[in-house]
Design an enzyme around this catalytic site. Structure first.
Site, PDB file in Angstrom:
ATOM      1  CG  HIS A 113      -3.681 -34.694  57.896  1.00  0.00           C
ATOM      2  ND1 HIS A 113      -3.672 -34.486  59.258  1.00  0.00           N
ATOM      3  CD2 HIS A 113      -3.293 -35.987  57.706  1.00  0.00           C
ATOM      4  CE1 HIS A 113      -3.292 -35.597  59.862  1.00  0.00           C
ATOM      5  NE2 HIS A 113      -3.065 -36.523  58.956  1.00  0.00           N
ATOM      6  CG  ASP A 118      -9.368 -32.477  55.965  1.00  0.00           C
ATOM      7  OD1 ASP A 118     -10.140 -33.451  56.006  1.00  0.00           O
ATOM      8  OD2 ASP A 118      -9.204 -31.778  54.951  1.00  0.00           O
ATOM      9  CB  SER A 120      -7.727 -26.437  55.184  1.00  0.00           C
ATOM     10  OG  SER A 120      -6.751 -27.437  54.948  1.00  0.00           O
ATOM     11  CG  HIS A 138     -12.894 -25.912  52.793  1.00  0.00           C
ATOM     12  ND1 HIS A 138     -12.656 -26.394  51.532  1.00  0.00           N
ATOM     13  CD2 HIS A 138     -11.919 -26.444  53.583  1.00  0.00           C
ATOM     14  CE1 HIS A 138     -11.581 -27.183  51.555  1.00  0.00           C
ATOM     15  NE2 HIS A 138     -11.123 -27.229  52.782  1.00  0.00           N
TER      16      HIS A 138
HETATM   17  C1  LIG Z   1      -8.148 -34.658  52.946  1.00  0.00           C
HETATM   18  S1  LIG Z   1      -6.569 -34.146  52.397  1.00  0.00           S
HETATM   19  C2  LIG Z   1      -6.376 -32.564  53.083  1.00  0.00           C
HETATM   20  C3  LIG Z   1      -7.201 -31.503  52.496  1.00  0.00           C
HETATM   21  C4  LIG Z   1      -7.014 -30.128  53.126  1.00  0.00           C
HETATM   22  N1  LIG Z   1      -7.020 -30.208  54.569  1.00  0.00           N
HETATM   23  C5  LIG Z   1      -8.098 -29.180  52.673  1.00  0.00           C
HETATM   24  O1  LIG Z   1      -9.116 -29.064  53.337  1.00  0.00           O
HETATM   25  O2  LIG Z   1      -7.889 -28.538  51.646  1.00  0.00           O
HETATM   26  C6  LIG Z   1      -5.480 -35.087  53.395  1.00  0.00           C
HETATM   27  C7  LIG Z   1      -4.013 -34.820  53.090  1.00  0.00           C
HETATM   28  O3  LIG Z   1      -3.225 -35.352  54.145  1.00  0.00           O
HETATM   29  C8  LIG Z   1      -2.021 -35.876  53.629  1.00  0.00           C
HETATM   30  N2  LIG Z   1      -1.503 -36.779  54.673  1.00  0.00           N
HETATM   31  C9  LIG Z   1      -1.823 -38.082  54.911  1.00  0.00           C
HETATM   32  N3  LIG Z   1      -1.255 -38.506  56.067  1.00  0.00           N
HETATM   33  C10 LIG Z   1      -0.574 -37.429  56.576  1.00  0.00           C
HETATM   34  C11 LIG Z   1       0.166 -37.215  57.763  1.00  0.00           C
HETATM   35  N4  LIG Z   1       0.325 -38.178  58.671  1.00  0.00           N
HETATM   36  N5  LIG Z   1       0.703 -35.999  57.980  1.00  0.00           N
HETATM   37  C12 LIG Z   1       0.533 -34.991  57.074  1.00  0.00           C
HETATM   38  N6  LIG Z   1      -0.170 -35.130  55.929  1.00  0.00           N
HETATM   39  C13 LIG Z   1      -0.735 -36.330  55.691  1.00  0.00           C
HETATM   40  C14 LIG Z   1      -2.432 -36.508  52.326  1.00  0.00           C
HETATM   41  O4  LIG Z   1      -1.329 -36.610  51.456  1.00  0.00           O
HETATM   42  C15 LIG Z   1      -3.497 -35.516  51.839  1.00  0.00           C
HETATM   43  O5  LIG Z   1      -2.923 -34.554  50.991  1.00  0.00           O
END
Ligand SMILES: C[S@@+](CC[C@H](N)C(=O)[O-])C[C@H]1O[C@@H](n2cnc3c(N)ncnc32)[C@H](O)[C@@H]1O
Length: 301
Positions: free
Chosen positions: A42, A179, A112, A19
């Site tokens: 994500h 992510d 994010s 971040h």
């Molecule tokens: C590491 S977290 C994201 C954190 C966020 N990017 C942040 O920095 O605040 C990963 C997220 O991706 C979601 N996820 C997993 N596979 C996915 C996909 N193919 N498409 C969209 N979201 C997905 C999960 O449910 C999870 O909430």
């Protein structure tokens, strides 16, 4: 069904690296007049409380963002001895809390999509993908209530698939944040496909990818594959890693996530000097044992 919930990890050392880098990239991109499109493949739940049981179960935020918070003064300013990248990140956190009802103490931790929502302008747009049913629902409510000037949208689609038709954005200025939780082994390969697709469709766009440094071959090979893809396309990149303790990274004994990395395609020219100054400070402030370390490499043409 995915079991990963970012709330258990929000504000940990990996979030701090990711971040703080994201804030630096977005602040640079929003200095130019043209409208900006951000795609968050994500997105997670969007916002987390630093004082809930989810965040405190693992104590991850205590070993991450909490170690930096005493640098923030009660009026939202940040200790001037901090490197600019960390000053800007902490100032964003303070301003975000004031604007979104967290008050003067930092209780809310933006993920994010909410960092983008906070920093973007009226002409800018955020598209956030999140597949988890609970986090998707929470994200929807969070984006609806967000204090933001930008146009915020979300979708429950697979972000790896959803991003492709959005490139290039109409504005021709954009950032993809990728992510994944890397729960699926295929996430590693999908990230490389996404980067190549982005290079093909939107060669001038910026892409920020986070990945965990863990003891599996896919994670070990990922940065090399990302660098190769960027080099083949003749594009600039930056790769930064932060290790806070011995972990399943091959460096030292122990388990759990001790280290992670960010890769930025087409980074702003300001990012490398900012990271050069900030990473050693993060090692000092977040490092837990003698294995704490950082690495920065870049190809700037
Ligand atoms: C590491 S977290 C994201 C954190 C966020 N990017 C942040 O920095 O605040 C990963 C997220 O991706 C979601 N996820 C997993 N596979 C996915 C996909 N193919 N498409 C969209 N979201 C997905 C999960 O449910 C999870 O909430």
């Amino acid at each position: 069904m995915f079991s990963y919930r970012h709330a258990f990890h929000a504000g940990n050392h990996a979030d701090v690296l990711k971040h703080a880098t994201l804030v630096a990239v977005l602040q640079h991109l929003t200095q130019k007049e043209g409208a900006l499109s951000v795609v968050d493949t994500h997105a997670g739940a969007g916002m987390y409380r630093l004082d809930t049981s989810e965040a405190s179960t693992s104590g991850e935020a205590l070993e991450g963002i909490h170690k930096l918070l005493d640098q923030v003064n009660s009026n939202g300013t940040v200790n001037a001895s901090m490197p600019p990248l960390l000053q800007n990140y902490l100032q964003m956190l303070a301003a975000f809390n004031t604007r979104n009802g967290g008050g003067k103490t930092i209780k809310l931790y933006p993920g994010s999509p909410m960092i983008a929502a906070h920093l973007l302008r009226k002409k800018d747009r955020v598209m956030a993908f999140e597949v988890h049913p609970t986090d998707h629902r929470v994200l929807r409510g969070t984006l609806e209530q967000a204090q933001s000037d930008a146009n915020l949208q979300m979708d429950r689609r697979n972000g790896f698939e959803g991003v492709t038709p959005l490139l290039p954005p109409v504005s021709r200025r954009g950032l993809v944040i990728c992510d994944p939780s890397y729960e699926l082994k295929t996430d590693y390969a999908d990230v490389v496909v996404m980067l190549n697709e982005s290079l093909k469709r939107f060669a001038t766009g910026s892409v920020l990818i986070w990945y965990p440094i863990v003891g599996r071959s896919e994670a070990h090979d990922l940065p090399r594959k990302l660098k190769n893809a960027a080099d083949k396309a003749g594009k600039d990149w930056i790769h930064a890693t932060l290790q806070v303790r011995a972990g399943s990274s091959g460096q030292g004994p122990g388990g759990g996530l001790g280290a992670s990395g960010v890769f930025v395609l087409n980074p702003p020219y300001t990012l490398k000097p900012q990271l050069e100054e900030a990473l050693p400070v993060l090692v000092k402030m977040l490092g837990q044992d003698k294995y704490a370390a950082q690495k920065l490499e870049a190809k700037i043409r």
